[in-house]
Design an enzyme around this catalytic site. Structure first.
Site, PDB file in Angstrom:
ATOM      1  N   ASN A  43      49.326  36.011  45.830  1.00 24.98           N
ATOM      2  CA  ASN A  43      50.713  36.437  45.651  1.00 24.98           C
ATOM      3  C   ASN A  43      51.613  35.792  46.700  1.00 24.98           C
ATOM      4  O   ASN A  43      51.215  35.550  47.838  1.00 24.98           O
ATOM      5  CB  ASN A  43      50.856  37.963  45.644  1.00 24.98           C
ATOM      6  N   GLU A  45      55.336  36.366  48.137  1.00 27.50           N
ATOM      7  CA  GLU A  45      56.519  37.233  48.173  1.00 27.50           C
ATOM      8  C   GLU A  45      57.729  36.473  48.699  1.00 27.50           C
ATOM      9  O   GLU A  45      57.616  35.351  49.203  1.00 27.50           O
ATOM     10  CB  GLU A  45      56.222  38.461  49.051  1.00 27.50           C
ATOM     11  N   CYS A  54      53.222  37.206  41.447  1.00 33.69           N
ATOM     12  CA  CYS A  54      51.877  37.781  41.592  1.00 33.69           C
ATOM     13  C   CYS A  54      50.807  36.681  41.612  1.00 33.69           C
ATOM     14  O   CYS A  54      51.000  35.583  41.071  1.00 33.69           O
ATOM     15  CB  CYS A  54      51.560  38.703  40.429  1.00 33.69           C
ATOM     16  N   GLU A  56      48.088  36.472  39.918  1.00 31.12           N
ATOM     17  CA  GLU A  56      47.608  36.076  38.594  1.00 31.12           C
ATOM     18  C   GLU A  56      48.488  34.990  37.992  1.00 31.12           C
ATOM     19  O   GLU A  56      48.010  34.031  37.390  1.00 31.12           O
ATOM     20  CB  GLU A  56      47.601  37.283  37.642  1.00 31.12           C
ATOM     21  N   CYS A  87      49.974  43.296  36.561  1.00 28.24           N
ATOM     22  CA  CYS A  87      51.221  43.984  36.184  1.00 28.24           C
ATOM     23  C   CYS A  87      51.593  43.600  34.752  1.00 28.24           C
ATOM     24  O   CYS A  87      50.998  42.691  34.154  1.00 28.24           O
ATOM     25  CB  CYS A  87      52.337  43.635  37.168  1.00 28.24           C
ATOM     26  N   CYS A  90      52.469  39.896  34.205  1.00 27.50           N
ATOM     27  CA  CYS A  90      51.281  39.019  34.237  1.00 27.50           C
ATOM     28  C   CYS A  90      50.456  39.168  32.962  1.00 27.50           C
ATOM     29  O   CYS A  90      49.911  38.184  32.449  1.00 27.50           O
ATOM     30  CB  CYS A  90      50.426  39.331  35.461  1.00 27.50           C
TER      31      CYS A  90
HETATM   32  N1  THU Z   1      50.555  41.927  43.122  1.00 25.42           N
HETATM   33  C1  THU Z   1      49.792  40.907  42.622  1.00 25.42           C
HETATM   34  O1  THU Z   1      49.842  39.784  43.129  1.00 25.42           O
HETATM   35  N2  THU Z   1      48.996  41.164  41.568  1.00 25.42           N
HETATM   36  C2  THU Z   1      48.802  42.390  41.017  1.00 25.42           C
HETATM   37  O2  THU Z   1      48.016  42.534  40.090  1.00 25.42           O
HETATM   38  C3  THU Z   1      49.534  43.543  41.530  1.00 25.42           C
HETATM   39  C4  THU Z   1      50.593  43.243  42.529  1.00 25.42           C
HETATM   40  C5  THU Z   1      51.360  41.682  44.307  1.00 25.42           C
HETATM   41  C6  THU Z   1      52.833  41.602  44.111  1.00 25.42           C
HETATM   42  C7  THU Z   1      53.339  41.977  45.495  1.00 25.42           C
HETATM   43  O3  THU Z   1      53.349  40.826  46.306  1.00 25.42           O
HETATM   44  C8  THU Z   1      52.308  42.923  46.029  1.00 25.42           C
HETATM   45  O4  THU Z   1      51.142  42.712  45.244  1.00 25.42           O
HETATM   46  C9  THU Z   1      52.693  44.388  45.987  1.00 25.42           C
HETATM   47  O5  THU Z   1      53.091  44.747  44.704  1.00 25.42           O
END
Ligand code: THU
Length: 136
Positions: A43, A45, A54, A56, A87, A90
């Site tokens: 991920n 941010e 994310c 994925e 999510c 994704c």
């Molecule tokens: N996140 C993912 O990368 N994948 C998921 O399946 C759930 C959430 C990340 C997004 C964000 O950077 C952090 O987790 C908190 O939501």
């Protein structure tokens, strides 16, 4: 062909590259092609929060940009007891290319849950619903 453990290990390794200073929630993903190739993502941010991507989606977008179009399995790793499912955004992106792929959710130590994407996205919107209204 990689084993589930190998796929999960790849997701665990790439998780350490996550850029997650705002949530502190590091996620790694590893997606597998029918030919056994593994492409990973973490991920990423952003200070605006909303532009976060994310793990994925990073993995599948990387794979698409490298010419891959079909996928059989994805592993998702986070440092939690509860499984981390993809999510909604994704799920939709994975469906576009992966269809009903296998989803392996794991912690840093063990596999926590396994699902098919159709279980998590039971009524997907996809190209079939566009009928003839698509430019191929
Ligand atoms: N996140 C993912 O990368 N994948 C998921 O399946 C759930 C959430 C990340 C997004 C964000 O950077 C952090 O987790 C908190 O939501």
């Amino acid at each position: 062909m990689p084993s589930i453990d190998q796929l999960v290990d790849a997701a665990r390794a790439v998780r350490l590259n996550a850029h997650a200073p705002y949530s502190g929630f590091l996620v790694g993903a590893a997606i597998e092609t029918p030919g056994g190739r593994i492409i990973t993502g973490c991920n990423v941010e952003n200070a605006t929060y909303g532009l976060t991507v994310c793990a994925e989606r990073v993995a599948i977008v990387k794979a698409i940009s490298e010419g891959e179009r079909e996928f059989v399995r994805i592993a998702i790793v986070a440092d939690t007891d509860a499984p981390t499912p993809p999510c909604g955004a994704c799920r939709q992106i994975l469906w576009e290319f992966g269809g009903d792929l296998e989803i392996v959710m794991a912690s840093l130590v063990e596999v926590k849950a396994m699902y098919r994407l159709a279980q998590l996205l039971p009524m997907p919107f996809d190209r079939r619903l566009l009928g003839s209204k698509q430019f191929v």
